[in-house]
Design a protein around this motif. Structure first.
Motif, short mmCIF file in Angstrom:
data_model
loop_
_atom_site.label_atom_id
_atom_site.label_comp_id
_atom_site.label_asym_id
_atom_site.label_seq_id
_atom_site.Cartn_x
_atom_site.Cartn_y
_atom_site.Cartn_z
N GLU A 151 0.83 -1.20 0.00
CA GLU A 151 0.00 0.00 0.00
C GLU A 151 0.87 1.26 0.00
OE1 GLU A 151 -4.01 -1.29 2.42
OE2 GLU A 151 -2.12 -1.25 3.53
N VAL A 152 1.98 1.21 0.72
CA VAL A 152 2.89 2.35 0.76
C VAL A 152 3.50 2.58 -0.62
CG1 VAL A 152 5.04 3.23 1.73
CG2 VAL A 152 3.39 2.07 3.20
N ASP A 153 3.86 1.51 -1.30
CA ASP A 153 4.43 1.64 -2.65
C ASP A 153 3.41 2.25 -3.62
OD1 ASP A 153 6.93 0.64 -1.97
OD2 ASP A 153 6.39 -1.43 -2.43
N GLU A 154 2.14 1.95 -3.41
CA GLU A 154 1.10 2.55 -4.24
C GLU A 154 1.00 4.05 -3.99
OE1 GLU A 154 -2.53 0.47 -3.54
OE2 GLU A 154 -1.81 -1.43 -4.37
N ILE A 155 1.10 4.45 -2.73
CA ILE A 155 1.10 5.88 -2.39
C ILE A 155 2.29 6.57 -3.06
CG2 ILE A 155 1.43 7.55 -0.50
CD1 ILE A 155 -0.09 5.57 1.31
N TRP A 156 3.44 5.89 -3.02
CA TRP A 156 4.65 6.47 -3.59
C TRP A 156 4.54 6.60 -5.11
CZ3 TRP A 156 8.06 8.35 -0.15
CH2 TRP A 156 9.23 8.93 -0.67
N ALA A 157 3.93 5.61 -5.74
CA ALA A 157 3.77 5.67 -7.19
C ALA A 157 2.95 6.89 -7.60
CB ALA A 157 3.09 4.39 -7.69
N LYS A 158 2.03 7.29 -6.74
CA LYS A 158 1.17 8.44 -7.03
C LYS A 158 1.82 9.77 -6.64
CE LYS A 158 -3.46 10.26 -5.93
NZ LYS A 158 -3.04 11.48 -5.19
N ASP A 159 2.43 9.83 -5.45
CA ASP A 159 2.89 11.11 -4.90
C ASP A 159 4.38 11.15 -4.58
OD1 ASP A 159 0.28 12.40 -4.77
OD2 ASP A 159 -0.17 10.97 -3.15
N GLY A 160 5.11 10.12 -4.93
CA GLY A 160 6.50 10.03 -4.55
C GLY A 160 7.36 11.19 -5.03
N HIS A 161 7.10 11.67 -6.24
CA HIS A 161 7.90 12.78 -6.78
C HIS A 161 7.76 14.02 -5.91
CE1 HIS A 161 8.89 16.22 -9.40
NE2 HIS A 161 9.78 15.40 -9.93
#
Length: 251
Positions: A151-161
């Motif tokens: 789930e954290v990786d999904e958050i990062w894929a969206k807002d990581g930049h």
């Protein structure tokens, strides 16, 4: 607060405290609710330097900070070792994979066991660019305890930049602000004496400029060396400058 508004805020911030409180708030909006930020300017191949010279900011519980930082457990943390060798963002997925493959060293496994006990299970680490081999800074972003690494990786894929950008700008701002480590705060007179040394003045010159006797100037310099835990005045000037304690605007 949107990215542009946050950068505007950082540009106008004057203290570490106000930056850190807002940064914690911003990261929590992305569901990273426990952070440890730190940097050292005294890294060598075998050491990160004197822990009392580290700049450490955290909103973890006092129990976690005591167990992870004060006890020295941090040095064997897998993501810290990753940060020392890399720059950018690293998913804690790599640690989960090492655990699954049973390839973690015993010391690293102790760190993981402690983290799991404290509810630190998933997250990301951002390792900042280093202009010098002696310097290293990074931030650990622990996600809410209920989140899985997937789930954290999904958050990062969206807002990581945006998250990386916000952390980098906050880091650059923090580097410009004074930091007084516990038990290493200089007095106004000690700071002033070091400033004059940094300007190339002799003890006799400083005595005239400060309206003191040479013996009193020497006393201030000795106490400054003791406060900063160094042996020479030159080293005291360097260490005070590295922590932005030299030319501080008095309130």
């Amino acid at each position: 607060m949107k990215l542009r508004a946050y950068i505007d805020f950082l540009c106008g911030a004057h203290t570490l405290e106000e930056i850190w409180l807002e940064h914690v708030k911003q990261m929590k909006a992305f569901r990273f609710d426990r952070l440890i930020y730190g940097y050292t300017r005294h890294k060598t191949k075998t050491s990160l330097g004197d822990p009392e010279d580290f700049v450490i900011l955290s909103n973890h519980s006092s129990g976690y900070v005591k167990g992870f930082v004060n006890s020295g457990l941090y040095f064997d943390a897998p993501m810290l070792q990753w940060a020392l060798e890399n720059e950018g963002a690293g998913s804690w997925r790599m640690v989960h994979e090492q655990m699954a493959n049973k390839t973690l060293p015993p010391q690293a496994q102790k760190v993981i066991d402690f983290n799991l006990k404290m509810g630190v299970k998933a997250g990301y680490t951002v390792s900042f660019y280093s202009a010098s081999e002696r310097f290293k800074g990074a931030i650990s972003l622990a996600a809410e305890e209920t989140l899985s690494q997937e789930e954290v990786d999904e958050i990062w894929a969206k807002d990581g930049h945006d998250i990386v950008l916000m952390n980098n700008v906050a880091h650059l701002k923090i580097l410009t602000l004074p930091y007084d480590p516990p038990n290493r705060s200089l007095t106004k007179r000690q700071r002033e004496a070091l400033q004059w040394v940094g300007d190339g003045k002799t003890t006799q010159d400083i005595a005239v400029l400060m309206g003191l006797t040479p013996a009193t100037v020497e006393k201030h310099l000795r106490l400054a060396r003791e406060t900063l835990s160094v042996e020479t005045t030159t080293h005291a000037v360097l260490k005070a400058a590295l922590h932005n304690q030299m030319y501080v605007v008095e309130p």
